[in-house]
Design an enzyme around this catalytic site. Structure first.
Site, mmCIF file in Angstrom:
data_model
loop_
_atom_site.group_PDB
_atom_site.id
_atom_site.type_symbol
_atom_site.label_atom_id
_atom_site.label_comp_id
_atom_site.label_asym_id
_atom_site.label_seq_id
_atom_site.Cartn_x
_atom_site.Cartn_y
_atom_site.Cartn_z
ATOM 1 N N SER A 199 -6.370 -0.176 -2.761
ATOM 2 C CA SER A 199 -6.964 -1.360 -3.371
ATOM 3 C C SER A 199 -6.409 -1.590 -4.778
ATOM 4 O O SER A 199 -6.279 -2.720 -5.232
ATOM 5 C CB SER A 199 -8.488 -1.199 -3.442
ATOM 6 O OG SER A 199 -9.024 -1.235 -2.142
ATOM 7 N N GLU A 203 -6.119 -5.926 4.511
ATOM 8 C CA GLU A 203 -5.876 -7.133 3.703
ATOM 9 C C GLU A 203 -6.969 -7.342 2.652
ATOM 10 O O GLU A 203 -7.444 -8.443 2.443
ATOM 11 C CB GLU A 203 -5.727 -8.376 4.603
ATOM 12 C CG GLU A 203 -4.381 -8.386 5.321
ATOM 13 C CD GLU A 203 -3.520 -9.604 4.985
ATOM 14 O OE1 GLU A 203 -3.762 -10.241 3.953
ATOM 15 O OE2 GLU A 203 -2.594 -9.875 5.754
ATOM 16 N N THR A 207 -10.311 -4.892 1.191
ATOM 17 C CA THR A 207 -11.616 -4.486 1.727
ATOM 18 C C THR A 207 -12.693 -5.491 1.314
ATOM 19 O O THR A 207 -12.491 -6.299 0.405
ATOM 20 C CB THR A 207 -12.017 -3.111 1.163
ATOM 21 O OG1 THR A 207 -12.113 -3.251 -0.266
ATOM 22 C CG2 THR A 207 -11.005 -2.034 1.516
ATOM 23 N N SER A 208 -13.836 -5.386 1.962
ATOM 24 C CA SER A 208 -14.956 -6.256 1.580
ATOM 25 C C SER A 208 -15.299 -6.073 0.101
ATOM 26 O O SER A 208 -15.628 -7.035 -0.596
ATOM 27 C CB SER A 208 -16.193 -5.917 2.428
ATOM 28 O OG SER A 208 -16.012 -6.369 3.750
ATOM 29 N N ARG A 259 -26.584 -10.269 33.606
ATOM 30 C CA ARG A 259 -27.289 -9.000 33.728
ATOM 31 C C ARG A 259 -28.801 -9.210 33.816
ATOM 32 O O ARG A 259 -29.385 -9.945 33.025
ATOM 33 C CB ARG A 259 -26.948 -8.151 32.502
ATOM 34 C CG ARG A 259 -27.718 -6.864 32.377
ATOM 35 C CD ARG A 259 -27.118 -5.789 33.217
ATOM 36 N NE ARG A 259 -27.641 -4.473 32.854
ATOM 37 C CZ ARG A 259 -27.492 -3.408 33.643
ATOM 38 N NH1 ARG A 259 -26.875 -3.513 34.799
ATOM 39 N NH2 ARG A 259 -27.961 -2.243 33.261
ATOM 40 N N GLN A 296 -24.473 -3.821 21.599
ATOM 41 C CA GLN A 296 -25.890 -3.516 21.816
ATOM 42 C C GLN A 296 -26.424 -4.248 23.049
ATOM 43 O O GLN A 296 -27.130 -3.666 23.869
ATOM 44 C CB GLN A 296 -26.690 -3.914 20.560
ATOM 45 C CG GLN A 296 -28.042 -3.235 20.456
ATOM 46 C CD GLN A 296 -27.924 -1.732 20.239
ATOM 47 O OE1 GLN A 296 -26.920 -1.234 19.753
ATOM 48 N NE2 GLN A 296 -28.956 -0.986 20.642
ATOM 49 N N HIS A 342 -24.773 -5.234 25.576
ATOM 50 C CA HIS A 342 -24.161 -4.662 26.783
ATOM 51 C C HIS A 342 -24.708 -3.278 27.117
ATOM 52 O O HIS A 342 -24.370 -2.728 28.168
ATOM 53 C CB HIS A 342 -22.636 -4.572 26.625
ATOM 54 C CG HIS A 342 -21.911 -5.864 26.851
ATOM 55 N ND1 HIS A 342 -22.025 -6.939 25.994
ATOM 56 C CD2 HIS A 342 -21.078 -6.271 27.842
ATOM 57 C CE1 HIS A 342 -21.276 -7.943 26.445
ATOM 58 N NE2 HIS A 342 -20.705 -7.564 27.567
ATOM 59 N N GLY A 343 -25.489 -2.706 26.207
ATOM 60 C CA GLY A 343 -26.072 -1.392 26.466
ATOM 61 C C GLY A 343 -24.987 -0.360 26.737
ATOM 62 O O GLY A 343 -23.936 -0.371 26.100
ATOM 63 N N THR A 397 0.793 -1.228 0.000
ATOM 64 C CA THR A 397 0.000 0.000 0.000
ATOM 65 C C THR A 397 0.831 1.287 0.000
ATOM 66 O O THR A 397 1.835 1.390 0.695
ATOM 67 C CB THR A 397 -0.940 -0.004 1.224
ATOM 68 O OG1 THR A 397 -1.662 -1.224 1.224
ATOM 69 C CG2 THR A 397 -1.902 1.160 1.190
#
Lengths: 385, 274
Positions: free
Chosen positions: A134, A365, A367-368, A270, A338, A340-341, A128
């Protein structure tokens, strides 16, 4: 079809888990905060051959050169506790040590591979650049032939392990610009005159992994340090990354597993509205989805690794594994925070770190988006005219 | 050359001990198994002694084919070779019948290696499942050699074995000469992690031999369930046994002793303790 780890792989899993739980977990949050791995952890991992996983015992490695599944299991177990530590050994092993093992000359193996396998020296792989992310074809670092040497000039960025590495695989242009034949991979040592470590990146996630800029100014590299062939760098880099993605997928499986386990633990502890969180169906859905996706990612990852070990084509599977495992880890981390709030946003619980680490995995490594392009283009080519 | 034989056992992983109440045995199917912790320490001690005085470490385990994983682990920790003592005839053994097989294996290893009197057998002081601590001493008796149990530290000079063991508020130092059996407590060694190359070597290079009844020249009536002098009548989990209570007894020594004696009598007659 066999869906069980071998006794050897099982023992490796147990051994790495024991080490990761006792030696890495207690310091993971601190490493994240300080942006570095403690020297004693790196040294212990080296002693246990975590830096030589895909290298044969002949060169001082662990001897898993034909057992990528076991390499994945080890990487996953480290990743289950700390993504940074997992990346450090995963990248070192998969895109530096393994390529030297597979494509290096005997002389290169003696000079570089042994030190990498024993962890005496850490390795980094640098493609890179500021203008070539990319789009690796646009590499601007140039290597010009001069007698028995090449002279390298350019700037590399986002080099994983850059800050702690002593041996670098540097992708540089050696031919006509923009040509596929343009690139060559050089083995460059950190103490080479003109080699300079640039700024260390302050990242969102995997913060304890040392990501650095690398400045090359008239760095002279002997011809013997060309990995593979002159001009063959693009194809070789793609093959190296095809393999590396399997290990990045494994790291993500570990991270996803960590998110799942954190969610399970918290849901059993919890209480809100007089019930454990685990009794709420909306929480159950998150747990079930994460568990299912992590398991699917694991199977895809092991399958890609197994194909490689059998000498069969694995490039599409490795991209699928990296794509799916990183996105599954991100979704699992999203759910874990989420569930764990408010506590999920705080440093006291590890899930906020998992969340930041997972986001990184969708980008580094390949990107999607790049993974999707690789998968689709290879599939289209396979049925095309 | 000194021969070190380490006797090891595969046990249910901590926290996964399950009991089959109908059969009065531990459930082993589907339960993750690990190398018994004290045996791990015994193996480490053996390796340390070998590295100091020279010789070979052989790991031995009596058990079903799955017990091979315990042996592979000891090989990964540095043992030179291993023998799995496995035969359908060995099944259902109590500690005595187990000692019969282990001591026969030690005798054969001593014979094969030409070690003569120059050998030391090391066992874990107790297993985390059976917890009897009987196997080591029984092996010593069967071999007719000296024994030191519950050692937390061991030293070997020539054929003189010196061992330390905890005796509550003091430390006992015992000596014996080889050949001998020593049993090692779990705490004797610090945690050490297995290196990956050693795990690979343990599976791909090192050998595990398998010896059965005939290989050891044993009588089928002396091993396994037939050779066992004890029988487990019932096994139950403390958690299933109902609520546990504790009571502090007070009063004069005679009063307290009287209470204890009467409670024990009640219990022995089939009542429950109060």
């Amino acid at each position: 079809m066999q869906f069980q780890l071998t006794p050897k792989q099982e023992m490796i899993k147990r051994a790495v888990r024991e080490f990761a739980e006792n030696e890495i977990r207690p310091v993971a949050a601190e490493c994240d905060e300080n942006q570095e791995m403690p020297e004693h952890v790196l040294r212990k991992m080296a002693e246990l051959k975590y830096f030589g996983l895909p290298v044969s015992r002949k060169y001082g490695g662990a001897g898993l050169e034909r057992d990528t599944v076991a390499f994945c299991v080890a990487t996953e177990e480290i990743g289950r506790v700390d993504a940074s530590a997992s990346i450090t050994v995963g990248v070192h092993g998969s895109v530096v040590a393994a390529p030297l093992h597979e494509y290096g000359t005997e002389d290169q193996k003696e000079r570089f591979l042994r030190a990498l396998a024993t962890g005496e020296k850490v390795g980094a792989f640098t493609v890179t650049e500021p203008n070539a992310g990319s789009d690796a074809n646009r590499v601007e670092t140039r290597a010009v032939e001069d007698g028995d040497e090449y002279v390298l000039n350019g700037t590399k960025i986002f080099a994983t392990n850059g800050g702690i590495a002593e041996i670098f695989l540097v992708v540089a242009a050696t031919g006509r610009k923009g040509s596929r034949q343009d690139l060559t991979i050089f083995i460059v040592e950190r103490d080479a005159p003109g080699f300079q470590l640039g700024k260390k990146e302050n990242k969102l996630g995997v913060r304890a992994s040392a990501t650095n800029e690398i400045l090359l100014q008239d760095v002279r590299v002997p011809r013997e340090n060309v990995l593979g062939t002159v001009g063959g760098g693009m194809g070789l880099a793609m093959r190296i990354l095809d393999y590396g993605r399997i290990l990045m997928a494994a790291q993500c499986v570990g991270l996803g597993q960590a998110c799942l386990e954190a969610m399970l633990r918290y849901s059993n502890e919890r209480e809100q509205f007089g019930s454990k969180l685990g009794r709420f169906q909306m929480v159950q859905a998150k747990i079930a989805d994460a568990a299912t996706e992590v398991e699917a990612a694991r199977l895809l990852t092991y399958q890609a690794a197994d194909l490689r070990d059998r000498g069969m084509p694995y490039a599409v599977k490795s991209s699928m594994a990296k794509l799916f495992a990183s996105e599954a880890a991100m979704r699992a981390a999203h759910s874990a925070v989420q569930v764990h709030g408010g506590y999920g946003l705080m440093k006291g619980f590890p899930v906020e770190r998992y969340f930041r680490d997972a986001k990184m995995a969708e980008i580094y490594e390949g990107t999607s988006e790049i993974q999707r392009m690789v998968i689709a283009s290879r599939l289209l080519r396979s049925v095309g005219p | 050359m000194t021969l070190f034989v380490v006797c090891v056992k595969l046990v249910p992983a901590p926290g996964s001990l399950k009991v089959d109440r109908k059969r009065g045995t531990l459930v082993r199917e589907g339960v993750p198994s690990v190398l018994n912790a004290a045996d791990k320490s015994a193996a480490r001690v053996a390796m340390r002694l070998r590295d100091q005085v020279g010789g070979r470490v052989v790991a031995a385990s009596m058990g079903p084919p799955q017990a091979e994983s315990a042996l592979r682990e000891v090989l990964a920790a540095g043992a030179d070779e291993a023998v799995l003592l496995s035969d359908p005839a060995f099944a259902g053994a109590d500690t005595l019948a187990t000692s019969e097989v282990l001591s026969a294996a030690v005798a054969r290893l001593v014979r094969d290696s030409g070690a003569g009197e120059n050998y030391l057998v090391l066992c874990g002081a107790r297993s985390s499942d059976g917890e009897t601590g009987q196997v080591g001493p029984q092996v010593a008796e069967a071999l007719g050699v000296g024994q030191i149990t519950m050692a937390r530290d061991v030293e070997l000079r020539g054929d003189l074995l010196k061992a330390e063991r905890d005796a509550g508020d003091s430390v006992e130092v015992l000596e014996t000469r080889l050949p001998a059996v020593v049993t090692i407590v779990e705490e004797a060694c610090e945690r050490r992690y297995l290196a990956i190359d050693r795990i690979v070597e343990a599976h791909e290079v090192k050998k595990v031999s398998v010896w059965g009844l005939a290989d050891l020249g044993l009588d089928a009536l002396k091993v396994g369930v037939l050779g066992s002098k004890t029988k487990v009548v019932e096994v139950f989990s403390m958690h299933e046994a109902g609520e546990r209570r504790a009571e502090r007894l007070s009063g004069s020594l005679d009063e307290v002793a009287g209470r204890v004696a009467s409670e024990l009598l009640r219990f022995a007659r089939g009542g429950t303790c109060e």
